[in-house]
Design an enzyme around this catalytic site. Structure first.
Site, short mmCIF file in Angstrom:
data_model
loop_
_atom_site.label_atom_id
_atom_site.label_comp_id
_atom_site.label_asym_id
_atom_site.label_seq_id
_atom_site.Cartn_x
_atom_site.Cartn_y
_atom_site.Cartn_z
N GLU A 163 -4.49 -4.74 6.44
CA GLU A 163 -3.87 -3.98 7.55
C GLU A 163 -4.89 -3.75 8.67
O GLU A 163 -4.56 -3.90 9.85
CB GLU A 163 -3.34 -2.63 7.04
CG GLU A 163 -2.69 -1.83 8.16
CD GLU A 163 -2.39 -0.39 7.75
OE1 GLU A 163 -1.93 -0.17 6.62
OE2 GLU A 163 -2.64 0.50 8.58
N THR A 231 -3.23 3.11 8.10
CA THR A 231 -2.22 4.14 7.83
C THR A 231 -2.44 4.87 6.51
O THR A 231 -1.86 5.93 6.28
CB THR A 231 -0.82 3.50 7.75
OG1 THR A 231 -0.89 2.43 6.82
CG2 THR A 231 -0.36 3.00 9.10
N CYS A 269 0.46 7.27 8.22
CA CYS A 269 1.91 7.22 8.08
C CYS A 269 2.41 8.44 7.30
O CYS A 269 1.67 9.04 6.53
CB CYS A 269 2.34 5.92 7.41
SG CYS A 269 2.24 5.96 5.63
N SER A 299 -5.67 -0.62 -3.74
CA SER A 299 -4.69 0.14 -2.95
C SER A 299 -5.39 1.33 -2.31
O SER A 299 -5.81 2.27 -2.99
CB SER A 299 -3.55 0.61 -3.86
OG SER A 299 -2.86 1.67 -3.25
N ASN A 301 -4.35 3.78 -0.39
CA ASN A 301 -3.74 5.13 -0.49
C ASN A 301 -3.91 5.67 -1.91
O ASN A 301 -4.09 6.87 -2.10
CB ASN A 301 -2.29 5.11 -0.02
CG ASN A 301 -1.34 4.53 -1.03
OD1 ASN A 301 -0.83 5.24 -1.88
ND2 ASN A 301 -1.11 3.22 -0.98
N SER A 366 2.36 1.89 -3.64
CA SER A 366 2.78 0.55 -4.06
C SER A 366 3.06 0.48 -5.56
O SER A 366 3.14 -0.61 -6.13
CB SER A 366 1.69 -0.46 -3.66
OG SER A 366 0.41 0.02 -3.99
S1 SF4 Z 1 1.94 3.24 3.09
FE1 SF4 Z 1 4.03 2.49 3.10
S2 SF4 Z 1 5.10 3.65 4.72
FE2 SF4 Z 1 2.88 3.87 5.02
S3 SF4 Z 1 2.35 2.23 6.46
FE3 SF4 Z 1 1.97 1.42 4.41
S4 SF4 Z 1 3.89 0.40 3.88
FE4 SF4 Z 1 4.34 1.74 5.62
#
Ligand code: SF4
Length: 387
Positions: A163, A231, A269, A299, A301, A366
């Site tokens: 990303e 994000t 996000c 990942s 997040n 995810s």
């Molecule tokens: S975490 Fe999910 S909602 Fe947030 S930018 Fe990535 S794909 Fe989109």
């Protein structure tokens, strides 16, 4: 087509147990075990949509090769299922030199692809199924605006994350576009110091060699800057980094002129923010013996959820239910280790305390519900005996 794949998606990723836990105020009690599930966890709207589109693409083009540019999301289980469904990965060794053409279908992942990759795939005439998440597109919009207006995009993100690479490439759509990627507060502090006081230009260029646009010059390209972020970064850290840069510009150019030199948009996000907020709320509300965070080791997040938890309670970041080897052994990623797919795992012993046990559980954006359900079932099995 959505209806045609709904059953397949439910069979692959749904969990009745998770539905029941959700309906029981996110709590699951079995003997000495209580599992407290965070109120927001697992698949986000962007991932949900990307996976749905991938299955739809497979169903819609039955006689054609359907490719993904790489992992659709950072979850090994989901990527393996897509392979099983007949979707091929252009990053696999066997596909890397493949010449694509108009007969091929290519799915773009939720975190998007670089501008160059998009141009190449378009020139090859492939049918593109673009699952880039709307929240990522929102970041791109801001970065493009910075480039148009002559502001360097300072991106809080991971240089090698798909990303962030895609976002940075947006800055190069315009001749004046520049970007610089900072990983954390420490790197932001180095850049802020350079803004305020200048410094060793060669050392700066060496430090950020992989993280800046070609020809980047810290003496001219840090005069007007705009902040953005991957994000899925830690919300609190992104906000702090934005404030650090705002402060540096005020010191360098004075309060009255700071606005001409600095812009910022919050581009974390909402799904990432909700999962981080939910885990904070869980940690504040429940006295936990330990926390389990489920999700791919690459990942972003998920790794950030694990960082939040580890600051408060013994935390194990696991990629899959099999990491729970037994009541005495667990495989997990060290918190703070690089977030790469093949991050070295550590083996911990005697991880499940005796007696009554309160386990907190969350999962990255995810991670599908069936994986979360399997983790709960495994915990139940391991705690079935004992008081
Ligand atoms: S975490 Fe999910 S909602 Fe947030 S930018 Fe990535 S794909 Fe989109």
């Amino acid at each position: 087509m959505k209806e045609a794949v709904a059953g397949e998606l439910a069979a692959a990723y749904h969990s009745r147990l998770v539905d029941r836990v959700r309906a029981s105020n996110f709590r699951h009690v079995a003997g000495r075990l209580t599992v407290h599930l965070a109120h927001e966890f697992g698949f986000c709207y962007g991932v949900d949509r990307a996976v749905d589109y991938a299955y739809q693409a497979r169903a819609r083009f039955p006689g054609r090769n359907v490719f993904l540019t790489g992992e659709i999301i950072h979850n090994p289980h989901v990527n393996d299922r897509l392979r099983d469904a007949g979707i091929r990965f252009l990053t696999d060794a066997s596909e890397r030199n493949r010449q694509l053409g108009p007969e091929d279908v290519v799915i773009l992942p939720a975190f998007g692809v670089t501008v160059d990759e998009m141009l190449r795939l378009t020139a090859q005439g492939c049918t593109l199924v673009d699952t880039t998440c709307g929240s990522v597109l929102n970041v791109w919009k801001n970065v493009v605006r910075y480039a148009q207006d002559g502001y360097t995009a300072i991106i809080h993100g991971k240089v090698r994350h798909e990303e962030t690479r895609a976002t940075a490439s947006q800055a190069l759509k315009f001749p004046e576009g520049r970007y610089l990627i900072v990983l954390d507060r420490d790197e932001a502090a180095i850049v802020c110091d350079y803004i305020e006081h200048g410094g060793d230009r060669a050392a700066f260029l060496a430090r950020f060699a992989d993280a800046m646009s070609p020809g980047f010059d810290p003496d001219t390209d840090l005069i007007r800057i705009g902040c953005a972020n991957q994000t899925t970064m830690l919300m609190s850290e992104s906000l702090e980094i934005g404030e650090m840069f705002g402060r540096a510009m005020r010191v360098r150019y004075g309060e009255a002129h700071a606005a001409e030199h600095f812009r910022a948009f919050d581009t974390i996000c909402s799904a990432t923010q909700e999962r981080q907020d939910a885990v904070e709320a869980l940690l504040a509300a429940e006295p936990l013996d330990l926390m389990i965070v489920v999700g791919g080791y690459n990942s972003s997040n998920t790794c950030n959820l694990a960082r939040i938890c580890a600051a408060r309670v013994q935390t194990y970041h696991i990629a899959e239910p099999d990491c729970l080897i037994s009541a005495t052994e667990i495989r997990h990623r060290s918190i703070g280790a690089p977030s790469t797919a093949n991050a070295a795992e550590v083996l911990s012993r005697d991880w499940l305390p005796e007696g009554r046990l309160a386990v907190g559980l969350t999962a990255g954006a995810s991670t599908p519900n069936n994986i979360v359900g399997q983790v709960i079932e495994t915990l139940e099995r391991f705690t079935a005996h004992g008081s």
